[in-house]
Design a protein around this motif. Structure first.
Motif, mmCIF file in Angstrom:
data_model
loop_
_atom_site.group_PDB
_atom_site.id
_atom_site.type_symbol
_atom_site.label_atom_id
_atom_site.label_comp_id
_atom_site.label_asym_id
_atom_site.label_seq_id
_atom_site.Cartn_x
_atom_site.Cartn_y
_atom_site.Cartn_z
ATOM 1 N N SER A 174 0.857 -1.187 0.000
ATOM 2 C CA SER A 174 0.000 0.000 0.000
ATOM 3 C C SER A 174 0.890 1.232 0.000
ATOM 4 C CB SER A 174 -0.917 0.006 1.225
ATOM 5 O OG SER A 174 -1.815 1.090 1.173
ATOM 6 N N HIS A 198 -5.282 3.709 0.741
ATOM 7 C CA HIS A 198 -6.231 3.382 -0.327
ATOM 8 C C HIS A 198 -5.535 2.941 -1.614
ATOM 9 C CE1 HIS A 198 -5.194 7.575 -1.192
ATOM 10 N NE2 HIS A 198 -5.588 7.365 -2.435
ATOM 11 N N GLU A 199 -4.294 3.315 -1.815
ATOM 12 C CA GLU A 199 -3.586 2.972 -3.052
ATOM 13 C C GLU A 199 -2.830 1.674 -2.809
ATOM 14 O OE1 GLU A 199 -1.776 6.243 -5.454
ATOM 15 O OE2 GLU A 199 0.041 5.063 -5.203
ATOM 16 N N TYR A 244 -10.939 2.653 -4.687
ATOM 17 C CA TYR A 244 -10.897 2.831 -3.240
ATOM 18 C C TYR A 244 -12.174 3.457 -2.694
ATOM 19 C CZ TYR A 244 -9.478 7.561 -4.667
ATOM 20 O OH TYR A 244 -9.420 8.792 -5.258
ATOM 21 N N TRP A 284 -14.972 3.873 4.118
ATOM 22 C CA TRP A 284 -13.638 4.377 4.462
ATOM 23 C C TRP A 284 -13.715 5.297 5.674
ATOM 24 C CZ3 TRP A 284 -10.414 8.940 3.163
ATOM 25 C CH2 TRP A 284 -9.046 8.666 3.263
ATOM 26 N N THR A 293 -6.356 0.475 3.650
ATOM 27 C CA THR A 293 -5.338 -0.468 3.175
ATOM 28 C C THR A 293 -4.017 -0.391 3.934
ATOM 29 O OG1 THR A 293 -4.544 1.030 1.443
ATOM 30 C CG2 THR A 293 -6.365 -0.450 0.889
ATOM 31 N N TYR A 351 -7.932 -6.154 3.600
ATOM 32 C CA TYR A 351 -8.813 -5.078 3.122
ATOM 33 C C TYR A 351 -10.099 -5.703 2.598
ATOM 34 C CZ TYR A 351 -10.397 -1.025 0.388
ATOM 35 O OH TYR A 351 -11.116 0.026 -0.127
ATOM 36 N N CYS A 369 -5.061 4.674 -7.858
ATOM 37 C CA CYS A 369 -5.247 6.085 -7.508
ATOM 38 C C CYS A 369 -4.498 6.941 -8.515
ATOM 39 C CB CYS A 369 -4.787 6.370 -6.079
ATOM 40 S SG CYS A 369 -4.998 8.103 -5.624
#
Length: 370
Positions: free
Chosen positions: A43, A67-68, A99, A124, A137, A142, A167
Motif C-alpha cells: 500500500s 487506499h492505493e 478505493y 472508508w 489499506t 482489506y 489512484c
C-alpha cells in the motif's frame, strides 16, 4: 472446550489524531455476498494521506488510512467468481480495487458521474471498531464491498507498478482524457511527484510534448525518465512571469495547449493560467483541501478563455484502463522505480513523516508475508 478453530486475525493501522498512529487487531471477517476479502501485499502513501496525516482534511481527523494498494484474494463472498471486467478470479489472484463506493443510485451516479458518488467514502469513513473493520489499506487485510469495482492484475505487471494504479495512474488518466490532449499538443505538468510522473507517461503515449515543472531536482530527473521533453526547476526562475516566459520560449511564443496541476499547492493553481495559451485547458487535481486561499487573476482567465477542469477521483473503469496501460507499456517507463522507499507495516508513521517532509518521493508499505 470448543473444538472450533481459532479465528484468523489481522492488523489495522489507525490514526488516533493527526500525526499519531496506533494498531488494532480484529478477527478476519467472512465476506458477504458480492464482497471480497484481500490480503494486502503493498500500500502506497498518496498525497491524500499526507493531507489527512497533517490535519488538513476538512472532515477526516481520525480513523483508518490507506487506499492505493494491491492485494491478493484471501476469500470470496457468495456470487463472486469474476472481476468487473468479467475475468475469472480465485483465491490467491492479485487484485486492485477502486478505493471508493459506486452506488449507481445517487444523483451523481444517475447522471453518469460515478466518480462523484455521494456514498464514495461510506465505509472508508467508518471507525475500525465497526465491522468489517478492514476499511483502509494500511492494514494486513482489506474488505472490498459489493459496490466497489475491482480488477485482476495482468501477469506481466509487477506488484510495485500495480500498487499505484488504483489512484495515481487512474486519476491522471481520467484527467488527461477530460482535457482531450492529443498528438502534437504541448502540456505542462506542474509537479513531478507520483501523480506527475504517471501523468507524464500517459501524456507521452497520447503523443503530447511534455514540460514538467518542479522544485526538487531528483523529481525532475525522474520526470525525464518518464518521458518529459523539457524540465524546469522552478527555483531557477524568480517569479511566475519568468516561468511563463520559459514556457513561451519552449512553445514558439504561444504557450502550452494545456496544463495539469498535481502539486497540491494553491499558488501553483494561480500560476497555471499564465502558462497556457488562449483557448487552452487547465486540469487541476492536486489541490483538495478546502479553505486554503490564493490570489487569482480572473480577468486573465476570462481574457484567455481558458477552460478549468477540476478532477476528483475517477470513473472506476479507468482502473481497468490503467492496468492495461501498465501491461502494454511494460519496460518503456520505470514504474517499478517510482517507489523510492519501502517500509514495513510497523513503520507506517515513519513513512508518513518522511513523505510529509519530502525526504522521499513515493513511499510504499510492504506488508508482512505469512
Amino acid at each position: 472446550m470448543s473444538n472450533e478453530p481459532a479465528m484468523e486475525k489481522g492488523r489495522v493501522a489507525v490514526m488516533d489524531e493527526p500525526e499519531k498512529l496506533s494498531y488494532r487487531e480484529y478477527d478476519l471477517p467472512k465476506p458477504g455476498p458480492g464482497a471480497v476479502l484481500l490480503k494486502v501485499l503493498r500500500s502506497n502513501i498518496c498525497g491524500s494521506e499526507l493531507h489527512i496525516w497533517r490535519g488538513q482534511h476538512p472532515t477526516k481527523k481520525k480513523g483508518v488510512l490507506g487506499h492505493e494498494m494491491i492485494g491478493e484474494v484471501h476469500s470470496l463472498g457468495e456470487g463472486v467468481d469474476t472481476d468487473f471486467a468479467g475475468e475469472p478470479i480465485k483465491k490467491g489472484d492479485r487484485i486492485v480495487s477502486a478505493y471508493y463506493i459506486t452506488c449507481r443510485k445517487c444523483a451523481a451516479c444517475r447522471e453518469g458521474h460515478f466518480h462523484l458518488c455521494e456514498h464514495a467514502y461510506d465505509f472508508w469513513n467508518q471507525a475500525p471498531e465497526e465491522s468489517p473493520h478492514f476499511h483502509g489499506t494500511f492494514a494486513s487485510h482489506y474488505y472490498i464491498h459489493p459496490d466497489q469495482y475491482f480488477y485482476k492484475v495482468p501477469d506481466n505487471v509487477s506488484e510495485a507498478s500495480a500498487a499505484s494504479a488504483n489512484c495515481a495512474l487512474s486519476q491522471v488518466y481520467f484527467g488527461l482524457d477530460k482535457s482531450g490532449v492529443t498528438y502534437g499538443q504541448t502540456i505542462v505538468i506542474q509537479g513531478a511527484g507520483g501523480l506527475g510522473l504517471n501523468a507524464i507517461a500517459v501524456a507521452k503515449e497520447k503523443g503530447a510534448t511534455v514540460i514538467a515543472i518542479d522544485g526538487v531536482e531528483g523529481r525532475l530527473k525522474q520526470a525525464e525518465q518518464f518521458g518529459a521533453d523539457h524540465v524546469l526547476n522552478m527555483n531557477d526562475y524568480g517569479s511566475t512571469a519568468e516561468r511563463a516566459q520559459a514556457v513561451l520560449d519552449l512553445t514558439g511564443g504561444i504557450g502550452a495547449d494545456m496544463a495539469m496541476e498535481v502539486t497540491g499547492v494553491p499558488a501553483a493553481f494561480a500560476e497555471g493560467i499564465h502558462l497556457i495559451r488562449p483557448g487552452g485547458k487547465y486540469v487541476t487535481i492536486g489541490n483538495i483541501t478546502p479553505g486554503k486561499m490564493v490570489e487569482f487573476d480572473p480577468g486573465l482567465l476570462t481574457r484567455k478563455s481558458i477552460q478549468i477542469i477540476p478532477v476528483v477521483r475517477y470513473n472506476p473503469w479507468y482502473l481497468y484502463k490503467a492496468l492495461k496501460f501498465l501491461s502494454d507499456t511494460q519496460g518503456k517507463y520505470p514504474f517499478d522505480d517510482m517507489m523510492d522507499a519501502e517500509f514495513s507495516i510497523d513503520e507506517i508513521k515513519l513513512a508518513l513523516d518522511k513523505s510529509a517532509a519530502r525526504e522521499v518521493t513515493r513511499a510504499s508499505i510492504v506488508m508482512e508475508r505469512p
